[in-house]
Motif scaffolding. Structure first.
Motif, short mmCIF file in Angstrom:
data_model
loop_
_atom_site.label_atom_id
_atom_site.label_comp_id
_atom_site.label_asym_id
_atom_site.label_seq_id
_atom_site.Cartn_x
_atom_site.Cartn_y
_atom_site.Cartn_z
N GLY A 127 0.65 -1.63 -0.12
CA GLY A 127 0.26 0.11 -0.39
C GLY A 127 0.96 1.11 -0.16
N ALA A 128 0.79 2.43 -0.48
CA ALA A 128 1.27 3.76 -0.16
C ALA A 128 0.52 4.82 0.95
N GLY A 129 0.87 5.27 1.91
CA GLY A 129 0.73 6.02 2.42
C GLY A 129 1.42 7.61 2.83
N ALA A 143 -1.19 -1.26 -4.25
CA ALA A 143 -3.13 -1.33 -3.84
C ALA A 143 -3.78 -0.16 -2.90
N ASP A 144 -4.29 0.79 -3.50
CA ASP A 144 -4.90 2.38 -3.29
C ASP A 144 -6.49 1.78 -3.36
N PRO A 145 -6.86 1.98 -1.58
CA PRO A 145 -8.13 2.07 -1.20
C PRO A 145 -9.04 3.15 -1.20
N GLU A 146 -10.34 3.27 -1.42
CA GLU A 146 -11.33 4.22 -1.62
C GLU A 146 -11.02 5.75 -1.24
N ASN A 147 -10.90 7.03 -1.51
CA ASN A 147 -10.51 8.53 -1.46
C ASN A 147 -9.24 8.77 -1.36
N SER A 148 -8.37 7.59 -2.16
CA SER A 148 -6.99 7.68 -1.92
C SER A 148 -6.70 9.24 -3.88
N SER A 207 -8.99 8.67 3.62
CA SER A 207 -9.23 7.29 3.42
C SER A 207 -9.61 6.64 5.15
N ARG A 208 -10.29 5.67 4.53
CA ARG A 208 -10.67 5.16 5.62
C ARG A 208 -10.25 4.10 6.13
N ILE A 209 -8.72 3.53 5.82
CA ILE A 209 -7.68 2.63 5.82
C ILE A 209 -7.03 2.68 6.64
N GLU A 210 -7.08 2.99 7.75
CA GLU A 210 -5.89 3.87 8.18
C GLU A 210 -4.12 3.00 7.78
N GLY A 211 -3.24 4.61 7.33
CA GLY A 211 -2.12 4.33 7.74
C GLY A 211 -1.68 4.44 5.63
N ILE A 212 -2.46 3.94 5.37
CA ILE A 212 -2.19 3.95 3.38
C ILE A 212 -3.93 4.91 2.40
N GLY A 213 -3.24 5.84 2.02
CA GLY A 213 -4.76 6.47 1.27
C GLY A 213 -4.24 8.07 1.52
N ARG A 214 -4.46 8.64 0.48
CA ARG A 214 -4.09 9.91 1.05
C ARG A 214 -4.95 11.38 0.75
N MET A 215 -4.86 12.75 0.60
CA MET A 215 -6.07 13.07 0.27
C MET A 215 -5.28 14.03 -0.97
#
Length: 359
Positions: free
Chosen positions: A191-193, A217-222, A241-249
């Motif tokens: 993932g990417a944080g 792998a990127d979650p929603e809202n990233s 992102s709702r998946i803490e630690g990965i995904g950024r605005m």
């Protein structure tokens, strides 16, 4: 920070010794083989939850501290400040306490209470903001208001780690894979944080001339997926992102798209279903970002299966699930957030029985 004095240099030397000594006391993290109902393809989880602070971010925090110390940015009276959704702040609080410095974490108000408790356990202070997009400016404001240093993981993650080796996560993976059936992974999925892990692994495989491909792998809202797909660094989203630690605005400065071979978008409900599925297999709880990684890995494995390819896929077990008992493991929280994991859970159970992960 002003010019380094003799006394400050002596303090920095001792601080670096403490950080290095802590690393020497820690064994390497485990590599678990996850059973698959697919012939000729192996899936491995690099278990970063066994670090002293319980997550992949322990490596990043150590590197950031060494980078700041060796650059002369941190001295004996410096307050360490970080913008973080949780795990990096937990690890930085640990290292700040190790070298005797105060630590302040600037965090979204939505951060799990379990992570906040861990930061406070290590002596850190919490500074919450209502808007997740405000953490950067607020960290800089706090830095300017005291004898502080903003670590800025989102800028320095990709340069603080030596991607050529020196016991980074990529070198560790390849060393541990040497005796496996397929020792050179076909894919490594992360993932990417900050983007630091994907940058380190992507650069390492190119430097060592491995044929391994790197997927993120990127979650929603990233913003990362959209930024990579359009080759733009100014892509932003409106919801965190709702998946803490990965995904950024936003596409963070440490995200190096040129070393990534593919990105996969993973629905949040799929991440949580996969998280619970892996937890049942391992007999212990894992975090949401691990679910994101595993779901994306299974998509790649399905593609390999259909193409008649054999080989190994390595992904990361980023942290333990005990940090998310009130969220991802709480069915009421899922309902309140409109997350229906049932269809994804059924797909995983079908895969477990048939080895088929087609859409």
């Amino acid at each position: 920070m002003p010019k380094t004095s003799t006394e400050d240099r002596a303090w920095i030397d001792e601080a670096i010794r403490r950080v290095d000594a802590d690393a020497n006391r820690s064994a390497d993290t485990h590599l678990h083989a996850l059973p698959l109902p697919v012939d000729g393809i192996e899936l491995y989880l690099k278990d970063e939850s066994v670090h002293p602070t319980g997550s992949l971010k322990h490596r990043l925090a150590r590197s950031l501290f060494l980078y700041a110390l060796c650059n002369g940015w941190v001295g004996p009276t410096t307050t360490i400040i970080e913008a973080s959704s949780g795990s990096t702040a937990v690890s930085e609080a640990y290292f700040a306490r190790l070298v005797g410095l105060p630590f302040v974490a600037v965090m979204p108000a939505s951060t799990s209470t379990e992570k906040i408790a861990l930061i406070e356990f290590y002596g850190g202070k919490i500074h919450l903001v209502d808007d997740a997009g405000q953490v950067y400016d607020e960290a800089r404001r706090l830095e300017s208001g005291c004898d502080g240093h903003y670590m800025d993981q989102f800028t320095y993650a990709e340069r603080a780690t030596d991607w050529r080796g020196n016991n980074n996560i990529a070198e560790s993976i390849f060393d541990q894979m040497q005796a496996e059936l397929y020792p050179i992974p076909a894919w490594i999925v992360v993932g990417a944080g900050t983007g630091g892990t994907s940058a380190t692994i992507g650069r390492f495989v190119r430097y060592r001339r491995f044929p391994t491909r790197v997927a993120v792998a990127d979650p929603e809202n990233s913003a990362f997926y959209g930024g990579w797909e359009s080759d733009r660094s100014d892509v932003t989203t409106c919801v965190p992102s709702r998946i803490e630690g990965i995904g950024r605005m936003r596409v963070e400065p440490s995200f190096v798209g040129g070393v990534i071979d593919e990105m996969l978008h993973v629905p949040d409900a799929a991440s949580i279903a996969a998280m619970r599925w892996v937890s049942n297999i391992l007999g212990r709880a894992v975090g949401g970002s691990t679910g994101t990684n595993v779901w994306a890995s299974l998509k790649i494995i399905e593609r390999m299966r259909q193409a008649g390819e054999s080989g190994s896929v390595v992904t990361l077990l980023c942290d333990g699930g005990e940090r998310y008992l009130g969220t991802y493991y709480n069915d009421r929280w899922l309902a309140e957030n409109g997350l229906d994991i049932a269809p994804y859970a059924r797909k995983l159970e079908e895969f477990a029985g048939t080895g088929d992960f087609t859409d």
